[in-house]
Motif scaffolding. Structure first.
Motif, short mmCIF file in Angstrom:
data_model
loop_
_atom_site.label_atom_id
_atom_site.label_comp_id
_atom_site.label_asym_id
_atom_site.label_seq_id
_atom_site.Cartn_x
_atom_site.Cartn_y
_atom_site.Cartn_z
N ASP A 30 0.83 -1.20 0.00
CA ASP A 30 0.00 0.00 0.00
C ASP A 30 0.87 1.26 0.00
O ASP A 30 1.79 1.40 0.81
N TYR A 31 0.58 2.17 -0.91
CA TYR A 31 1.36 3.40 -1.06
C TYR A 31 1.35 4.22 0.23
O TYR A 31 2.40 4.64 0.72
N ASN A 32 0.15 4.45 0.79
CA ASN A 32 0.03 5.30 1.97
C ASN A 32 0.70 4.68 3.19
O ASN A 32 1.40 5.35 3.95
N ASP A 33 0.49 3.38 3.40
CA ASP A 33 1.05 2.72 4.57
C ASP A 33 2.57 2.59 4.49
O ASP A 33 3.27 2.63 5.51
N THR A 34 3.09 2.45 3.28
CA THR A 34 4.51 2.18 3.09
C THR A 34 5.36 3.45 3.05
O THR A 34 6.45 3.49 3.62
N LEU A 35 4.86 4.48 2.37
CA LEU A 35 5.71 5.64 2.07
C LEU A 35 5.31 6.94 2.77
O LEU A 35 6.06 7.90 2.73
N ILE A 36 4.15 6.98 3.37
CA ILE A 36 3.73 8.21 4.06
C ILE A 36 3.84 7.99 5.56
O ILE A 36 3.33 7.01 6.10
N TRP A 37 4.54 8.89 6.23
CA TRP A 37 4.67 8.79 7.69
C TRP A 37 4.12 10.05 8.34
O TRP A 37 4.05 11.12 7.72
N GLU A 38 3.73 9.91 9.58
CA GLU A 38 3.11 11.02 10.30
C GLU A 38 4.01 11.49 11.43
O GLU A 38 4.49 10.69 12.24
N SER A 39 4.23 12.79 11.51
CA SER A 39 5.08 13.37 12.55
C SER A 39 4.32 13.49 13.86
O SER A 39 3.10 13.30 13.91
N LEU A 40 5.04 13.84 14.92
CA LEU A 40 4.41 14.04 16.22
C LEU A 40 3.43 15.21 16.20
O LEU A 40 2.57 15.31 17.08
N GLU A 41 3.56 16.07 15.20
CA GLU A 41 2.66 17.21 15.08
C GLU A 41 1.40 16.87 14.29
O GLU A 41 0.55 17.74 14.09
N GLY A 42 1.29 15.62 13.84
CA GLY A 42 0.13 15.22 13.05
C GLY A 42 0.24 15.60 11.59
O GLY A 42 -0.78 15.62 10.87
N ILE A 43 1.45 15.88 11.11
CA ILE A 43 1.66 16.23 9.71
C ILE A 43 2.07 14.98 8.94
O ILE A 43 3.03 14.30 9.30
N LYS A 44 1.33 14.66 7.90
CA LYS A 44 1.63 13.50 7.07
C LYS A 44 2.65 13.90 6.00
O LYS A 44 2.39 14.80 5.20
N VAL A 45 3.79 13.21 6.01
CA VAL A 45 4.88 13.55 5.11
C VAL A 45 4.88 12.60 3.92
O VAL A 45 4.95 11.38 4.08
#
Length: 454
Positions: A30-45
């Motif tokens: 899955d593209y989102n699960d594999t390559l997108i991470w979320e910071s402690l501020e709730g920002i999805k990178v």
């Protein structure tokens, strides 16, 4: 002669095409699960940022090439401090920050023979004294010296849990200072929020609320405001944090017809610094200083690699100063302004941090403002919750401090080298509020290692 575009034979590729190619290479993951991470501020990178998905809603000017290199000097002995300041300036620093412990220090003696042209002096006062501020102002006026007085009663409340005297008397003194001096006298000391574990959105929002208290409580505030920040190790986020801070400050200042840009004084955080494998601290402070420069800090005071456990020493100060000199003179960080402009990733982070921080700031103001929320304990609770999340990441090995919770040197011994106590100090006293406590991630692990040393 008309300029020619390079690589015209290559057709532009849209973000949709990049995603399709990436999804194919993931072979079903899955593209989102594999390559997108979320910071402690709730920002999805996202894994990449593209111009066809980017709309620049904010703009900030950073005069990167003009940043000053500051040296911290704690004034215990006037003659020695004067000599150290002169030596430091001869070795490349162009700004000095004196910390004065009491009112008995002679400003004239301290500043004797020090160069005044093109050199910025900070006087940090951990006390509130109208008479002493007048002495500094008179010296600056007579000698045409560039001096900033650093006072922050709210910052004192945050750190110590008490006012110098009480809210009414402290702000009466501050209003008197504002009416009698033309020197900048307010430095918002916000590094404590970062060092205690607040995430970046909280740091920005609390800083804005901190400033807003002064706008509301100090009349005739016609001097520039300085903001002292701590810089962490999340490289691009920290660049964006400083850019967002400048945007937020200028937005707020306009509402009060305050026409000065803020002056940002940056220092690397202590939160990720370690006792063991301490040389890695030099790598951490180098990247943190880079973030500060590229983010637009006006002045940077580096943190010596051995600051946790050694008293002030010439070697540690020289190394920390030389790190900045190398960045400025050999890495050409002084040759360009606004280097982050047009970097879609940084611009996107700047926008998201500013928007989230503004929302939190509005919530703080609706609920009484920073001082009220400090008295109620809301700010302290939120910082503690954020710090605990980060601590859990460190304890589980998901947040790595090299040489401490990853690849530690078991033969490294530190017990005999401790000149300073490197952990949280506690002493019982009656306070108006619960102080915000600075705490490093590695403290518990280091205490366990020290206990096991022979």
């Amino acid at each position: 002669m008309e300029s020619q575009k390079l690589f015209q034979e290559f057709a532009p590729i849209s973000s949709k095409e990049w995603k399709q190619k990436t999804q194919f290479e993931l072979k079903g993951a899955d593209y989102n699960d594999t390559l997108i991470w979320e910071s402690l501020e709730g920002i999805k990178v996202k894994p990449f940022y593209h111009k066809d998905e980017f709309e620049n809603k904010v703009s900030v000017h950073t005069n990167v090439s003009q940043f000053k290199i500051a040296q911290n000097i704690f004034v215990h002995d006037i003659a020695k401090s004067n000599k150290k300041a002169l030596d430091t300036l001869n070795r490349g620093a162009n700004s000095i920050r004196f910390t004065l412990e009491n009112e008995s220090i002679s400003i004239v003696e301290l500043m004797q023979n020090l160069p005044l042209e093109n050199t910025h002096y900070f006087f940090y006062l951990p006390f509130l004294s109208n008479d002493f501020v007048n002495q500094i102002s008179e010296f600056a006026s007579k000698n045409n010296a560039q001096i900033t007085i650093q006072t922050d009663p709210i910052g004192h409340l945050v750190k110590e849990g008490n006012w110098y005297e009480n809210l009414e008397k402290d702000f009466h003194k501050l209003n008197t200072i504002a009416s009698k001096t033309i020197l900048p006298f307010l430095t918002i000391k916000t590094g404590i929020y970062q060092n205690a574990g607040a995430n970046m959105v909280q740091q920005l929002a609390y800083t804005l609320a901190h400033v807003n208290e002064y706008f509301n409580r100090v009349s005739n505030l016609k001097q520039p405001i300085f903001i002292e920040v701590a810089i962490g190790t999340n490289y691009f986020f920290e660049i964006a944090k400083l850019r967002a801070l400048r945007i937020l400050f200028n937005t707020l200042a306009k509402e009060y017809n305050h026409n000065f840009d803020c002056h940002i004084l940056a220092t690397p955080t202590k939160r990720n610094k370690t006792l063991y494998d301490y040389n890695v601290n030099m790598l951490r402070t180098t990247t943190e200083c880079m973030s500060a420069i590229l983010g637009g800090a006006n002045t940077i005071a580096n943190l010596p690699y051995d600051a946790l456990y050694h008293k002030d020493n010439e070697f540690g100060d020289r190394i920390s100063r030389n790190q900045l000199l190398v960045l400025k003179n050999e890495s050409y960080f002084d040759k360009v302004n606004n280097p982050a402009d047009g970097a879609y990733y940084i611009e996107s982070l700047t926008e998201q941090l500013a928007e989230k921080a503004l929302d939190l700031f509005k919530d703080i103001e609706v609920n009484g403002g920073l001082i009220t929320q400090l008295i109620e304990g809301t700010i302290q609770r939120k910082i503690k919750e954020s710090a605990q999340k980060e601590q859990e990441l460190f304890d589980s090995g998901k947040e790595i401090l090299l040489g401490t919770n990853k690849y530690p040197n078991k033969n490294d011994k530190m017990k005999q080298d401790l000149e300073l106590f490197p952990f949280v100090k506690t002493h019982s006293r009656k306070t108006l509020i619960t102080p915000v406590i600075e705490r490093r991630l590695a403290e518990k692990l280091e205490q366990e290692r020290l206990a096991q040393e022979e």
